[in-house]
Design an enzyme around this catalytic site. Sequence first.
Site, mmCIF file in Angstrom:
data_model
loop_
_atom_site.group_PDB
_atom_site.id
_atom_site.type_symbol
_atom_site.label_atom_id
_atom_site.label_comp_id
_atom_site.label_asym_id
_atom_site.label_seq_id
_atom_site.Cartn_x
_atom_site.Cartn_y
_atom_site.Cartn_z
ATOM 1 N N GLU A 185 0.819 -1.220 0.000
ATOM 2 C CA GLU A 185 0.000 0.000 0.000
ATOM 3 C C GLU A 185 0.853 1.271 0.000
ATOM 4 O OE1 GLU A 185 -2.790 -0.644 3.231
ATOM 5 O OE2 GLU A 185 -3.827 -2.209 2.097
ATOM 6 N N ASN B 25 2.332 -4.619 -3.485
ATOM 7 C CA ASN B 25 0.934 -5.010 -3.256
ATOM 8 C C ASN B 25 0.097 -3.777 -2.923
ATOM 9 O OD1 ASN B 25 -1.006 -7.205 -2.805
ATOM 10 N ND2 ASN B 25 -0.953 -6.610 -0.647
ATOM 11 N N HIS C 115 -10.287 -5.810 -2.483
ATOM 12 C CA HIS C 115 -11.309 -5.732 -1.431
ATOM 13 C C HIS C 115 -12.521 -5.025 -2.034
ATOM 14 C CE1 HIS C 115 -8.703 -7.158 1.730
ATOM 15 N NE2 HIS C 115 -7.776 -6.280 1.377
ATOM 16 N N GLU D 198 -5.958 -10.399 -1.898
ATOM 17 C CA GLU D 198 -6.750 -10.258 -0.657
ATOM 18 C C GLU D 198 -8.248 -10.179 -0.966
ATOM 19 O OE1 GLU D 198 -5.263 -7.098 1.874
ATOM 20 O OE2 GLU D 198 -3.183 -7.519 1.367
ATOM 21 N N ASP E 176 -12.061 -10.127 -1.137
ATOM 22 C CA ASP E 176 -13.272 -10.305 -0.347
ATOM 23 C C ASP E 176 -14.347 -9.372 -0.895
ATOM 24 O OD1 ASP E 176 -12.396 -7.893 0.785
ATOM 25 O OD2 ASP E 176 -12.051 -8.716 2.777
HETATM 26 C C1 XIL Z 1 -5.664 -6.666 8.193
HETATM 27 C C2 XIL Z 1 -5.935 -7.899 9.050
HETATM 28 O O1 XIL Z 1 -6.860 -8.716 8.370
HETATM 29 C C3 XIL Z 1 -6.453 -7.493 10.403
HETATM 30 O O2 XIL Z 1 -6.566 -8.619 11.260
HETATM 31 C C4 XIL Z 1 -5.518 -6.457 11.029
HETATM 32 O O3 XIL Z 1 -6.089 -5.994 12.244
HETATM 33 C C5 XIL Z 1 -5.293 -5.293 10.095
HETATM 34 O O4 XIL Z 1 -4.809 -5.765 8.854
HETATM 35 N N1 XIL Z 1 -4.720 -4.743 3.550
HETATM 36 C C6 XIL Z 1 -3.658 -5.520 3.913
HETATM 37 C C7 XIL Z 1 -3.788 -6.477 5.044
HETATM 38 O O5 XIL Z 1 -2.640 -5.516 3.192
HETATM 39 O O6 XIL Z 1 -2.571 -6.672 5.729
HETATM 40 C C8 XIL Z 1 -4.860 -6.050 6.022
HETATM 41 O O7 XIL Z 1 -5.033 -7.061 6.992
HETATM 42 C C9 XIL Z 1 -6.149 -5.754 5.284
HETATM 43 C C10 XIL Z 1 -5.961 -4.638 4.292
#
Ligand code: XIL
Length: 369
Positions: A173, A214, A250, A278, A280
């Site tokens: 990020e 990422n 996401h 990631e 969802d």
């Molecule tokens: C999130 C985890 O799922 C949580 O448990 C934690 O509290 C915060 O981080 N982007 C990312 C991940 O790259 O590392 C994040 O994971 C979600 C958003």
Amino acid sequence: MTSRTRTLARSAAVLLALTALAALTACTSGTAATKDTSVAASSTTLRAAAGKFGLKVGVAVNTDRLDDPAYAQLTGDEFSTVTPENAMKWGLVEPTEGTYDWTAADKLVAFAQAHGQLVRGHNLVWYQQLPTWLTDAAPKMSAAQLSAILKAHITAEVTHFKGEIWQWDVVNEAFDDNGELRNDIWLEKLGPGYIADAFRWAHEADPAAKLFLNDYGIEDAGIKASAEYAFVQDLKSQGVPIDGVGFETHLDATYAAPDLETQLAKFAGLGLDVAVTEADVRDQLPVSKADVATQSDIFAQTMQACVDVPQCISYTVWDLDDKDSWIPQTFSGEGAATLYDDSLKPKPQFTAVQKVLVKAEKSAPQRSK
Ligand code: XIL
């Protein structure tokens, strides 16, 4: 209405809502649930279907939950790659400067090896989940001091896992939504060169690992994706050892990332691997039946996008089940973002993704090894 009748009315409403929710859960548990009354691998596992054309399907793992046999069984049976949800983040592995605790991360790596899975290392450099010893001291540090700390951290972590990590999210990020590099402690103190440095240091420590940048939001052909594309192109032209770009993906029931396939192909055109890292699809709770169908379609579309781009080497869902998902703590009132419900029953979202993979078994482009 008296206060007593108000209370009764409220209880009746709650009861109704609960009954409706139970009915919805029963019906949204879908066809897979009729086969799998206990927690068991699906008839065609995601990993087996995707494996036919060399695609890895992954899940973000909460290492604490590996002690739950049902959680461990699904994680091992259905997926061919795992990502530590938190266990490899800086704040967790180095809570005190120079003192590393690899317990949780090692446990996941051992689990992966026992189940024939590859590991996505996540992550080496981020602006969140940093240890407080670092965030407290960073503002007073010189660039040389902070750079030395970053190098020491990357070298220690990548060296510890040398030979055990398939893909590393080296920098996570790094871009803001406005298309600028994120104005975090790294950029502020070290300037944009910290990203190239991080990749070089990671490569020195484990030349065989695939090194990824990422990010979220680059699924859209917008200002952020364009800026990140130009940045990655520049890294490549400088000979920085970057191997891939991760698309977090996401999403929510109102947003389907229609540009995902084009964006994956565009970044792959730079000579890179790409991955959905990631995935969802969240929604306002409680989720309506219509929204479950929409969420399932969105999951299927994102899987299809990855399947159709030969350089898309892995597709990872962020968290196994709704009970464990990060969404409710992060997006108020939202949830139901994963493939499995609170009792580890596959949802229609699971069936939708499985269907795409089974259909792709014969026609999808084979991933190179
Ligand atoms: C999130 C985890 O799922 C949580 O448990 C934690 O509290 C915060 O981080 N982007 C990312 C991940 O790259 O590392 C994040 O994971 C979600 C958003």
